[in-house]
Scaffold this motif. Structure first.
Motif, PDB file in Angstrom:
ATOM      1  N   LEU A 117       0.710  -1.337   0.002  1.00 18.26           N
ATOM      2  CA  LEU A 117      -0.067   0.124  -0.010  1.00 18.26           C
ATOM      3  C   LEU A 117       0.759   1.298  -0.027  1.00 18.26           C
ATOM      4  O   LEU A 117       0.478   2.171  -0.697  1.00 18.26           O
ATOM      5  CB  LEU A 117      -0.845  -0.052   1.137  1.00 18.26           C
ATOM      6  N   ARG A 118       1.959   1.376   0.834  1.00 18.77           N
ATOM      7  CA  ARG A 118       3.050   2.340   0.948  1.00 18.77           C
ATOM      8  C   ARG A 118       3.301   2.587  -0.551  1.00 18.77           C
ATOM      9  O   ARG A 118       3.530   3.883  -1.021  1.00 18.77           O
ATOM     10  CB  ARG A 118       3.813   1.867   1.935  1.00 18.77           C
ATOM     11  N   ARG A 119       3.948   1.593  -1.265  1.00 12.41           N
ATOM     12  CA  ARG A 119       4.512   1.566  -2.558  1.00 12.41           C
ATOM     13  C   ARG A 119       3.484   2.262  -3.647  1.00 12.41           C
ATOM     14  O   ARG A 119       3.834   2.878  -4.429  1.00 12.41           O
ATOM     15  CB  ARG A 119       4.978   0.374  -2.943  1.00 12.41           C
ATOM     16  N   SER A 120       2.424   1.551  -3.509  1.00 14.25           N
ATOM     17  CA  SER A 120       1.489   2.156  -4.160  1.00 14.25           C
ATOM     18  C   SER A 120       0.831   4.045  -4.124  1.00 14.25           C
ATOM     19  O   SER A 120       0.207   4.209  -5.074  1.00 14.25           O
ATOM     20  CB  SER A 120       0.213   1.453  -4.300  1.00 14.25           C
ATOM     21  N   GLY A 121       1.426   4.172  -3.207  1.00 12.99           N
ATOM     22  CA  GLY A 121       1.014   5.713  -2.915  1.00 12.99           C
ATOM     23  C   GLY A 121      -0.228   5.581  -2.118  1.00 12.99           C
ATOM     24  O   GLY A 121      -0.891   7.049  -2.022  1.00 12.99           O
ATOM     25  N   GLY A 122      -0.908   4.789  -1.470  1.00 12.24           N
ATOM     26  CA  GLY A 122      -2.115   4.714  -0.734  1.00 12.24           C
ATOM     27  C   GLY A 122      -2.013   5.263   0.536  1.00 12.24           C
ATOM     28  O   GLY A 122      -0.924   5.694   0.981  1.00 12.24           O
TER      29      GLY A 122
END
Length: 353
Positions: free
Chosen positions: A22-27
């Protein structure tokens, strides 16, 4: 191998992976700051077990951030062997892929929630099939998790054999979003993907699963199975039962599915047992529902501009008058006064001029 204290939880390795994804996806990971079982001290504890409701909240955010539920399968490309700890090594340690896959199915509780995730192996002498089912959560979340599970078995099978295995068939109970089929066919390496099937499954050719694994070491699979039992026995569920119950109940409000039977099913217990557990804590089902309804109502009033009629429906009131009476009983003010106070208390927007 399904120890009772692991029910309602997943491994910290899996929780850490989806939070990082989620962090990598910018969420938006900020909303999980109040989840005390998703803090760094928990995610850094190799023996911790994170509550399934917390993990589902992250999955829900992932399906909103990434383009559709296909993300469940695609995420596994970002998870090399070792990402999920002991469970990963169980896949590569057996004398053949067949033996390894049967072992990871048996010890699936090492990574997943044994109360809600069900796995079954089927063999007919020509093919080897793993069937998978998960809980009855929101449809997008369930679909993403189902794709993730099937993709996990494929990526781990490929890593164990050192070959780009292609399954004979992939089946899912779900439909397919526009553009999703092409991405899934590329990922699984086959166009034989059946949608709307009776169950979720991935099927391999019998010759592929019976071939010796190139990196297998005699006896290592038995040692790892013993370690799996020890790991499960030493697991440390972080969230208190009442916290988990409140999160499941709050989720039921979001899904418009507030009933004793529904919530008890999510917690892998009977309605009678749930009522008994609540009595032991000095509370009742009705009191808990009212408490969560109050929290949800006040949150919606303060943080949204939804019409009162919509809020009333979301929290289970028949009309706006019932909502107004309840808000006055809880807070002593009318809904519009609470909203006006929230607007006045909000920080002013920065002045770019």
């Amino acid at each position: 191998m399904q120890p009772h204290h692991a029910h309602g939880t997943i491994s910290v390795h899996l929780a850490r992976f989806i939070v990082d994804a989620l962090r990598r996806s910018g969420g938006d990971t900020g909303r999980f700051a109040r989840f005390h079982d998703l803090g760094p001290e928990v995610l850094g504890n190799e023996l911790a077990r994170v509550s399934t409701p917390s993990a589902l909240a992250v999955w829900e955010e992932l399906t909103l951030t990434e383009p559709g539920t296909v993300v469940g399968a695609l995420l596994t490309d970002e998870a090399p062997i070792g990402t999920f700890g002991l469970w990963d090594y169980l896949v590569t340690s057996g004398p053949s892929l067949r033996e390894s896959l049967k072992q990871v199915v048996e010890y699936n509780a090492v990574i997943g929630d044994p109360a809600h995730e069900k796995l079954l192996v089927e063999e007919d002498g020509r093919s080897f099939t793993i069937r998978h089912a998960t809980g009855s959560w929101g449809p997008d979340v369930v679909e993403a998790i189902d794709w993730f599970a099937l993709a996990m078995f494929l990526t781990r099978a490929r890593a164990a054999t050192g070959r780009a295995l292609v399954p004979l068939r992939v089946c899912v109970t779900h439909g397919v979003a526009p553009g999703g089929y092409r991405r899934l066919a590329e990922f699984f390496g086959t166009t034989r993907i059946d949608f709307g099937a009776p169950y979720n499954s991935i099927t391999f050719h019998d010759d592929d699963v019976r071939a010796p694994l190139p990196k297998a070491q005699p006896g290592l699979d038995r040692l790892l199975a013993q370690q799996a039992r020890l790991t499960l026995a030493a697991a440390q569920p972080v969230m208190l039962w009442q916290d988990s119950f409140r999160m499941v109940l709050a989720g039921a409000f979001r899904e418009d599915a507030v009933s004793l039977e529904h919530v008890a099913g999510r917690l892998a217990m009977s309605p009678r047992t749930l009522q008994r557990r609540l009595r032991e804590l000095g509370t009742t089902w009705r009191e808990e529902v009212e408490s969560v309804r109050q929290e949800r109502t006040m949150e919606l009033l303060r943080s949204t501009d939804l019409p009162l009629q919509v809020i009333a429906a979301r929290v289970g009131y028949s009309d706006m008058r019932a909502l107004r009476r309840a808000v006055r009983r809880w807070d002593g003010r009318a809904p519009r006064d609470i909203r006006n106070a929230a607007v006045l208390a909000a920080p002013a927007a920065p002045n770019d001029g």
